[in-house]
Design an enzyme around this catalytic site. Structure first.
Site, mmCIF file in Angstrom:
data_model
loop_
_atom_site.group_PDB
_atom_site.id
_atom_site.type_symbol
_atom_site.label_atom_id
_atom_site.label_comp_id
_atom_site.label_asym_id
_atom_site.label_seq_id
_atom_site.Cartn_x
_atom_site.Cartn_y
_atom_site.Cartn_z
ATOM 1 N N THR A 80 0.836 -1.206 0.000
ATOM 2 C CA THR A 80 0.000 0.000 0.000
ATOM 3 C C THR A 80 0.868 1.252 0.000
ATOM 4 O O THR A 80 0.521 2.262 -0.601
ATOM 5 C CB THR A 80 -0.908 0.023 1.253
ATOM 6 O OG1 THR A 80 -1.544 -1.244 1.394
ATOM 7 C CG2 THR A 80 -1.960 1.100 1.142
ATOM 8 N N ARG A 86 7.975 -2.692 2.604
ATOM 9 C CA ARG A 86 8.179 -2.764 4.056
ATOM 10 C C ARG A 86 8.577 -4.164 4.456
ATOM 11 O O ARG A 86 7.907 -5.123 4.083
ATOM 12 C CB ARG A 86 6.891 -2.401 4.795
ATOM 13 C CG ARG A 86 6.666 -0.928 4.750
ATOM 14 C CD ARG A 86 5.583 -0.487 5.663
ATOM 15 N NE ARG A 86 5.217 0.845 5.221
ATOM 16 C CZ ARG A 86 4.187 1.523 5.649
ATOM 17 N NH1 ARG A 86 3.389 1.002 6.558
ATOM 18 N NH2 ARG A 86 3.939 2.727 5.187
ATOM 19 N N SER A 134 6.492 3.852 8.451
ATOM 20 C CA SER A 134 5.356 4.591 9.004
ATOM 21 C C SER A 134 5.108 4.262 10.472
ATOM 22 O O SER A 134 5.988 4.423 11.297
ATOM 23 C CB SER A 134 4.121 4.318 8.163
ATOM 24 O OG SER A 134 3.069 5.145 8.574
ATOM 25 N N HIS A 135 3.948 3.702 10.755
ATOM 26 C CA HIS A 135 3.537 3.452 12.136
ATOM 27 C C HIS A 135 4.034 2.104 12.656
ATOM 28 O O HIS A 135 3.790 1.769 13.804
ATOM 29 C CB HIS A 135 2.022 3.491 12.211
ATOM 30 C CG HIS A 135 1.404 2.595 11.191
ATOM 31 N ND1 HIS A 135 1.350 2.944 9.862
ATOM 32 C CD2 HIS A 135 0.893 1.373 11.285
ATOM 33 C CE1 HIS A 135 0.819 1.960 9.180
ATOM 34 N NE2 HIS A 135 0.519 0.982 10.023
ATOM 35 N N ASP A 167 2.164 9.901 13.565
ATOM 36 C CA ASP A 167 2.793 8.579 13.514
ATOM 37 C C ASP A 167 4.288 8.658 13.204
ATOM 38 O O ASP A 167 4.870 9.741 13.168
ATOM 39 C CB ASP A 167 2.078 7.684 12.498
ATOM 40 C CG ASP A 167 2.339 8.111 11.068
ATOM 41 O OD1 ASP A 167 2.553 9.316 10.846
ATOM 42 O OD2 ASP A 167 2.328 7.252 10.167
ATOM 43 N N ASP A 171 6.229 8.511 10.581
ATOM 44 C CA ASP A 171 6.744 9.386 9.523
ATOM 45 C C ASP A 171 5.954 10.686 9.378
ATOM 46 O O ASP A 171 6.137 11.423 8.411
ATOM 47 C CB ASP A 171 6.781 8.627 8.188
ATOM 48 C CG ASP A 171 5.415 8.139 7.751
ATOM 49 O OD1 ASP A 171 4.569 7.863 8.622
ATOM 50 O OD2 ASP A 171 5.180 8.041 6.528
ATOM 51 N N ASP A 186 2.772 11.444 8.787
ATOM 52 C CA ASP A 186 1.673 11.692 7.850
ATOM 53 C C ASP A 186 0.294 11.394 8.439
ATOM 54 O O ASP A 186 -0.722 11.750 7.845
ATOM 55 C CB ASP A 186 1.886 10.965 6.512
ATOM 56 C CG ASP A 186 2.049 9.466 6.664
ATOM 57 O OD1 ASP A 186 2.000 8.963 7.800
ATOM 58 O OD2 ASP A 186 2.233 8.793 5.623
ATOM 59 N N ARG A 187 0.250 10.755 9.602
ATOM 60 C CA ARG A 187 -1.058 10.483 10.205
ATOM 61 C C ARG A 187 -1.371 11.481 11.312
ATOM 62 O O ARG A 187 -0.459 12.088 11.879
ATOM 63 C CB ARG A 187 -1.091 9.078 10.809
ATOM 64 C CG ARG A 187 -0.938 7.985 9.791
ATOM 65 C CD ARG A 187 -1.155 6.625 10.412
ATOM 66 N NE ARG A 187 -1.053 5.610 9.370
ATOM 67 C CZ ARG A 187 -1.643 4.429 9.415
ATOM 68 N NH1 ARG A 187 -2.360 4.089 10.465
ATOM 69 N NH2 ARG A 187 -1.516 3.580 8.430
ATOM 70 N N LYS A 217 -0.388 12.427 2.800
ATOM 71 C CA LYS A 217 -1.175 12.830 3.946
ATOM 72 C C LYS A 217 -0.259 13.577 4.902
ATOM 73 O O LYS A 217 0.962 13.432 4.854
ATOM 74 C CB LYS A 217 -1.874 11.656 4.592
ATOM 75 C CG LYS A 217 -1.030 10.477 4.935
ATOM 76 C CD LYS A 217 -1.956 9.321 5.362
ATOM 77 C CE LYS A 217 -1.179 8.189 5.954
ATOM 78 N NZ LYS A 217 -1.098 7.033 5.068
HETATM 79 C C1 VG1 Z 1 -2.696 1.225 5.816
HETATM 80 C C2 VG1 Z 1 -3.956 2.052 5.815
HETATM 81 C C3 VG1 Z 1 -3.993 2.940 4.584
HETATM 82 C C4 VG1 Z 1 -2.735 3.807 4.544
HETATM 83 C C5 VG1 Z 1 -1.500 2.929 4.615
HETATM 84 C C6 VG1 Z 1 -0.228 3.742 4.714
HETATM 85 O O1 VG1 Z 1 -2.679 0.380 4.691
HETATM 86 O O2 VG1 Z 1 -5.094 1.233 5.854
HETATM 87 O O3 VG1 Z 1 -5.151 3.732 4.614
HETATM 88 O O4 VG1 Z 1 -2.690 4.567 3.369
HETATM 89 O O5 VG1 Z 1 -1.561 2.093 5.772
HETATM 90 O O6 VG1 Z 1 -0.249 4.516 5.873
HETATM 91 P P1 VG1 Z 1 -3.094 -1.175 4.754
HETATM 92 O O7 VG1 Z 1 -2.873 -1.713 3.376
HETATM 93 O O8 VG1 Z 1 -2.238 -1.781 5.802
HETATM 94 O O9 VG1 Z 1 -4.532 -1.200 5.162
HETATM 95 V V1 VG1 Z 1 1.172 4.970 6.618
HETATM 96 O O10 VG1 Z 1 0.919 6.151 7.647
HETATM 97 O O11 VG1 Z 1 2.218 4.268 5.790
HETATM 98 O O12 VG1 Z 1 2.003 5.825 5.878
HETATM 99 CO CO CO Z 2 2.623 7.086 8.146
#
Ligand code: VG1
Ligand code: CO
Length: 546
Positions: free
Chosen positions: A18, A22, A113-114, A279, A281, A283-284, A378
């Protein structure tokens, strides 16, 4: 210094999900693993040659080592200049801002990310294109294909690592490395969007209790600059502001489950009037008020409905977009504003074309992501400043009163997401396959007094370039009343994560203050009947409920 071509095996599974590639840190530490992926990116992005690349990450473990490798590879691949954040730091939205402001041809953002960090945690890498946003599917597919045939990578040997801590220019071969302040460009950009005078006055009020939790992740320096230095918030109101390589052992995911202390202080104990977190990075965002947690779907709807109160959006918004599992709260606002509302697959890359084409101004996801056309990612702090801007100009209103007024006018979309994490991949697939097989038979069936009107596997056709994305999540829809969605996560690194999303519309203001899980129970039960997920996995309950 010399340029070398190094033989490398083609590694399996370097498929961006997504949001980029990772994997566990230990996977990235295999000799040649990072290098092969980066070489595949360079091979698929010839536009980078002779141009500028932006490079930085969320500061997690392996960030600095990865940057040193990527810099030497960039020099060996004909890149003219790399802009790298001081200390290797760039939040995801800041990287997007830097790409756009300096007309770079692309960027590499290093983050998972998170997901937790540290030697046993996760690492990630994502390629962003010249518009500042995540590479579209066609590009990530091409990169994946390239990783399967790659045999060599190119790298410059250097005597010493590049000093990432001092601002200024260095050279690797013919390539210039410019170490930039990671906050400057971003702070200037956000300064132009919001009413900083009004926010400053709000934060100065004795009766306005405010806290921002950077979760020991990348937003610390950004929050200190914007909230404390530029807006005058008390220094102690920004907590966990020191970015740590392992995020202090925490899970830098801003939601009620992983930020329990902040949630308790604001929502349960009512000790704060406004609280927010971001979060790994940056973006959340999670927005909390006294006695209330704002669901991200509602947050997008509220920002859209009130956008003209912020100077950057005073002229109004062109349209909005939300990811498919995000609640339909923004759709109700779009109808009232008579603007377009788009429904895209999960992941920020699907918003890029709509933003570039000027079709939308705001967009967001239920996963605590909200942003606008100021960048192509985001943006956590952007959402925080937007909410502060609303509170500052809507005098006498609170987070709760703003939401209640919003629901009264547009109706409330009760919403929750249930995650089953690290499930055996075969069991997860089996559960989803059961629901998929049942889809054709569902229309007409009853769910808690409602009737299923449609059931399908979501497919998206990009309205700008016509590209198609299939298999984006199973949907069971009861007209405008309710939806149940099931999909597999594309960001995990252990087994499979099943996400179930529940949404129920309530127009009657007298019924808008109910317990969320209780109202959604018929949909939750229906999901179990159709997927058998708990039975198959032997799990009694979800791991995370947001
Ligand atoms: C999750 C979330 C999605 C978001 C993605 C990246 O993906 O559901 O809405 O865009 O993380 O967020 P998934 O495929 O695990 O449902 V993050 O803050 O990387 O940057
Ligand atoms: Co993130």
């Amino acid at each position: 210094m010399s340029l070398r071509e190094v033989a490398t095996p083609a590694f399996e599974g370097q498929k961006p999900g997504t949001s980029g590639l990772r994997k566990k840190v230990t996977v990235f530490q295999q000799p040649g693993y990072l290098e092969s992926f980066v070489q595949a990116v360079f091979d698929c992005a010839p536009e980078l040659q002779g141009g500028t690349l932006v490079l930085g990450g969320d500061g997690r473990f392996f960030n600095r080592s990865a940057i040193q490798i990527i810099l030497r590879m960039a020099a060996a691949n004909g890149i003219d200049r790399v802009l790298v954040g001081q200390g290797g730091i760039l939040s995801t939205p800041a990287a997007s801002a830097v790409i756009r402001r300096h007309r770079a041809r692309g960027g590499l953002v290093l983050s998972a990310s998170h997901n937790p960090g540290g030697p046993d945690g996760d690492f990630g890498i994502k390629y962003n294109i010249a518009n500042g946003g995540p590479a579209p599917e066609a590009v990530t597919e091409a990169i994946y294909k390239r990783t399967q045939t790659i045999r060599h990578y190119r790298i410059f040997d250097t005597d010493a690592p590049v000093n990432l801590d001092a601002i200024g220019n260095r050279k690797i071969g013919n390539m210039t490395v410019t170490v930039i302040d990671p906050v400057d460009d971003y702070a200037v950009l956000l300064g132009g969007l919001f009413d900083f005078d009004a926010i400053r006055a709000l934060l100065a009020r004795k009766d306005f209790r405010f806290r921002f939790d950077a979760m020991h992740a990348v937003t610390g320096p950004y929050a200190k600059r914007l909230l404390v230095e530029m807006l005058g918030a008390p220094a102690k109101s920004v907590i966990n502001a020191e970015p740590l390589e392992d995020f202090g052992g925490g899970h830098p995911d801003p939601n009620p489950v992983y930020a329990p202390e902040l949630y308790k202080a604001a929502v349960l104990d009512g000790e704060l009037d406004f609280a927010a977190a971001s979060d790994g990075d940056g973006d959340r965002n999670m927005i909390l008020g006294k006695g209330i947690a704002v669901t991200p779907s509602d947050s997008l709807a509220v920002l859209a409905a009130n956008a003209t109160l912020a100077p950057g959006y005073a002229k109004g918004i062109a349209g909005v977009a939300r990811s498919m599992p995000t609640s339909r709260a923004p759709d109700a606002v779009a109808r009232a504003l008579k603007i377009e509302c788009f429904e895209t697959p999960t992941g920020w890359k699907f918003f890029g074309n709509l933003l570039d084409a000027g079709r939308i101004t705001l967009c967001g996801e239920e996963s605590y992501g909200t942003s606008s056309d100021h960048v192509r990612e985001k943006d956590g702090l952007w959402a925080v400043l937007f909410w502060l801007n609303l509170l500052a100009v809507k005098r006498g209103e609170t987070v709760l009163s703003i939401l209640q007024a919003h629901w009264k006018r547009y109706g409330r979309h009760y919403y929750s997401r249930h995650d089953y994490e690290a499930v055996d991949a075969r069991q997860a697939t089996e559960a989803l396959n059961r629901l998929r097989a049942a889809l054709p038979s569902l229309p007409g069936q009853k769910v808690g007094g409602m009737v299923v009107t449609a059931a399908d596997d979501f497919a998206y056709r990009d309205p700008v370039d016509g590209s198609e994305s299939k298999g984006q999540g199973l949907r069971v829809i009861c007209g405008e009343q309710a939806r149940l969605i099931a999909r597999l996560s594309g960001t995990g690194t252990e087994g499979a994560t099943v996400r179930l999303y529940f949404e129920l519309f309530e127009a009657d203001p007298a019924k808008q203050a109910d317990d969320v899980q209780a109202r959604l129970q018929p949909l939750i039960d229906f999901a179990e009947i159709q997927t058998g997920l708990r039975k198959i996995t032997g799990r009694a309950a979800p791991d995370v409920i947001t």
